[in-house]
Design a protein around this motif. Structure first.
Motif, short mmCIF file in Angstrom:
data_model
loop_
_atom_site.label_atom_id
_atom_site.label_comp_id
_atom_site.label_asym_id
_atom_site.label_seq_id
_atom_site.Cartn_x
_atom_site.Cartn_y
_atom_site.Cartn_z
N LEU A 115 0.81 -1.22 0.00
CA LEU A 115 0.00 0.00 0.00
C LEU A 115 0.85 1.28 0.00
O LEU A 115 0.52 2.23 -0.73
CB LEU A 115 -0.96 -0.01 1.19
CG LEU A 115 -2.09 1.01 1.16
CD1 LEU A 115 -2.89 0.89 -0.13
CD2 LEU A 115 -3.01 0.84 2.36
N PRO A 116 1.94 1.39 0.79
CA PRO A 116 2.75 2.61 0.70
C PRO A 116 3.32 2.85 -0.69
O PRO A 116 3.31 3.98 -1.19
CB PRO A 116 3.87 2.35 1.72
CG PRO A 116 3.29 1.39 2.70
CD PRO A 116 2.40 0.50 1.88
N GLN A 117 3.80 1.78 -1.36
CA GLN A 117 4.31 1.95 -2.72
C GLN A 117 3.20 2.42 -3.67
O GLN A 117 3.45 3.20 -4.59
CB GLN A 117 4.91 0.64 -3.24
CG GLN A 117 6.11 0.15 -2.47
CD GLN A 117 5.74 -0.82 -1.37
OE1 GLN A 117 4.89 -0.52 -0.54
NE2 GLN A 117 6.38 -1.98 -1.34
N THR A 118 1.98 1.92 -3.43
CA THR A 118 0.85 2.35 -4.26
C THR A 118 0.60 3.85 -4.10
O THR A 118 0.37 4.56 -5.09
CB THR A 118 -0.41 1.57 -3.86
OG1 THR A 118 -0.16 0.16 -3.98
CG2 THR A 118 -1.58 1.94 -4.74
N LEU A 175 -9.20 4.29 -6.26
CA LEU A 175 -9.92 3.03 -6.05
C LEU A 175 -9.34 1.93 -6.93
O LEU A 175 -9.15 0.79 -6.48
CB LEU A 175 -11.40 3.24 -6.35
CG LEU A 175 -12.31 2.02 -6.12
CD1 LEU A 175 -12.29 1.61 -4.65
CD2 LEU A 175 -13.74 2.33 -6.57
N PHE A 176 -9.04 2.26 -8.18
CA PHE A 176 -8.43 1.29 -9.09
C PHE A 176 -7.07 0.84 -8.57
O PHE A 176 -6.74 -0.36 -8.58
CB PHE A 176 -8.30 1.90 -10.48
CG PHE A 176 -7.60 1.01 -11.48
CD1 PHE A 176 -8.25 -0.07 -12.03
CD2 PHE A 176 -6.29 1.26 -11.84
CE1 PHE A 176 -7.61 -0.90 -12.96
CE2 PHE A 176 -5.63 0.46 -12.76
CZ PHE A 176 -6.31 -0.63 -13.32
N ALA A 177 -6.27 1.79 -8.08
CA ALA A 177 -4.95 1.45 -7.55
C ALA A 177 -5.05 0.58 -6.31
O ALA A 177 -4.26 -0.35 -6.11
CB ALA A 177 -4.17 2.74 -7.23
N ILE A 178 -6.03 0.84 -5.45
CA ILE A 178 -6.21 0.04 -4.24
C ILE A 178 -6.64 -1.38 -4.60
O ILE A 178 -6.20 -2.36 -3.97
CB ILE A 178 -7.23 0.71 -3.30
CG1 ILE A 178 -6.62 1.99 -2.70
CG2 ILE A 178 -7.66 -0.23 -2.19
CD1 ILE A 178 -7.57 2.78 -1.84
N VAL A 179 -7.50 -1.52 -5.61
CA VAL A 179 -7.90 -2.85 -6.05
C VAL A 179 -6.69 -3.63 -6.58
O VAL A 179 -6.51 -4.81 -6.25
CB VAL A 179 -9.00 -2.76 -7.13
CG1 VAL A 179 -9.25 -4.12 -7.77
CG2 VAL A 179 -10.29 -2.21 -6.53
N ILE A 180 -5.85 -2.95 -7.35
CA ILE A 180 -4.63 -3.60 -7.85
C ILE A 180 -3.73 -3.99 -6.68
O ILE A 180 -3.16 -5.09 -6.66
CB ILE A 180 -3.89 -2.67 -8.82
CG1 ILE A 180 -4.73 -2.39 -10.06
CG2 ILE A 180 -2.54 -3.27 -9.22
CD1 ILE A 180 -5.07 -3.61 -10.89
N ALA A 181 -3.61 -3.10 -5.68
CA ALA A 181 -2.79 -3.42 -4.51
C ALA A 181 -3.37 -4.62 -3.76
O ALA A 181 -2.62 -5.47 -3.25
CB ALA A 181 -2.71 -2.21 -3.58
#
Length: 390
Positions: free
Chosen positions: A263-266, A377-383
């Protein structure tokens, strides 16, 4: 009369240029020697990674209470007394997600741990040792076997009890595998119904195939192999989640740990993305991308500081409220005010930095927030998917 003599001149140890300060004006080397006591080295290491010296007193109060002030100070060239934007964001991002992980780590998946009845297959998930697993297995299988050995029992009922015995054995073996202990061998008449034991496996096989293989021609072989390993981890986490039962809680815990590890890298990736969104919406303001990046860094630093404060107040409220209810209510009001201050701060910051009228600022604030929300939201789903393949 004594003759005046010039004081000796200090020379740079690297290029022998005359020194006129703490750093050589010619090569940039510091006057400070690296041969120093360990205590000084530890201080330098802390300064290198956190740089939380007296400048934090000049940085945090205006960052949290004066929207846009710190950003405008940087634009004006007044930077020495403040912590650098990236360092500020980096430190508080790690701290915020660390405490958030602690807070979410208390969430129970599939019921509270240790509360499953001893006659339930879910009880195996809370067993700490192989001996405890065998004890639970013996207690549960004894009743099933005694009922199955009843000569007056119909054959269909005996078959059902045999399937139940198989379910108990499989649940016990799943926990024994996790504890790295030998599994319990199958006995005569003990079979588990396929739909009860492997419905997660059936779903995964139907969605992705029984033996999926990722082979992208334009990628190197090592990358394809790494993708296949990650996908196997993804399948291994998804199957117990779909099955439910004793393996679901541990699978969810592993997914959560993997999610917070990336999550931090995201968020580091999303900061320049947010700066790009600002650049697109304020393209006619003729500001450099670096200016938008500083706005993005300060905005996210404020958000992370707010999240950190909210987490710490939640911990304090949980500890104080049972003993002093009034203090717990006061902390709750402070948290509510902090949540309200979050969107207000970002709106006022956008107005002060980009200096447009309120109608246009509010419109762009809503549009930028909407675009960034879906990107985030898209980035969190990928994470989360990456966390499942951890």
């Amino acid at each position: 009369m004594n003759e005046l003599k010039p004081s000796p001149v200090l020379l740079c140890a690297n290029c022998t240029a005359e020194l006129q300060g703490a750093f050589c004006h010619d090569c940039g080397q510091s006057v400070k020697s690296v041969i120093q006591p360990m205590s000084h080295m530890l201080e330098d290491a802390g300064d290198l990674f956190f740089h939380l010296d007296e400048r934090i007193v000049h940085t945090l109060p205006p960052l949290y209470t004066k929207p846009g002030f710190l950003t405008l100070e940087y634009f004006s060239g007044r930077r020495v007394r403040y912590i650098a934007p990236f360092r500020l964001m980096f430190v508080f991002c790690l701290l915020a997600f660390f405490f958030m992980h602690l807070a979410i780590g208390d969430v129970k998946f599939g019921g509270a741990e240790g509360t499953a009845p001893r006659d339930s297959v879910d009880a195996f998930a809370s067993a700490k040792t192989a001996d405890e697993v065998h004890t639970l297995y013996d207690d549960q299988i004894r009743e099933v076997r005694s009922a199955r050995d009843d000569p007056s029992l119909p054959g269909a009922a005996k078959a059902g009890l045999g399937a139940a015995a198989g379910v108990i054995r499989e649940a016990a073996n799943a926990r024994l595998v996790q504890l790295q202990a030998p599994p319990i061998q199958t006995e005569v008449g003990e079979t588990a119904p396929k739909e009860a034991l492997s419905r997660g496996q059936e779903h995964v096989d139907r969605w992705f195939g029984a033996h999926p293989n990722i082979d992208i021609g334009w990628l190197p072989g090592v990358v394809n192999r790494r993708l296949n390993v990650a996908f196997e981890h993804f399948r291994a986490h998804l199957i117990p989640v779909l099955n439910g039962g004793p393996g679901k809680a541990e699978a969810m815990r592993s997914i959560l740990d993997g999610f917070f590890s990336v999550l931090p890298q995201t968020m580091f990736f999303m900061i320049p993305v947010f700066a790009l969104v600002l650049k697109l919406f304020y393209v006619f303001r003729r500001r450099l991308y670096m200016e938008h990046l500083i706005v993005s860094l300060h905005s996210h630093a404020f958000i992370f500081i707010s999240l950190l404060g909210l987490m710490l107040l939640s911990f304090a409220r949980d500890a104080i409220a049972p003993h002093v209810p009034l203090a717990g209510s006061a902390i709750g009001l402070v948290q509510f005010a902090m949540w309200v201050w979050l969107p207000v701060y970002l709106l006022v910051m956008q107005k002060r930095v980009y200096r447009q009228g309120w109608p246009m600022t509010i419109l762009k604030y809503w549009l930028i927030g909407s675009v960034y929300f879906w990107l985030l939201l898209f980035a969190i789903v990928i994470a989360f998917l990456i966390g499942m393949s951890h």
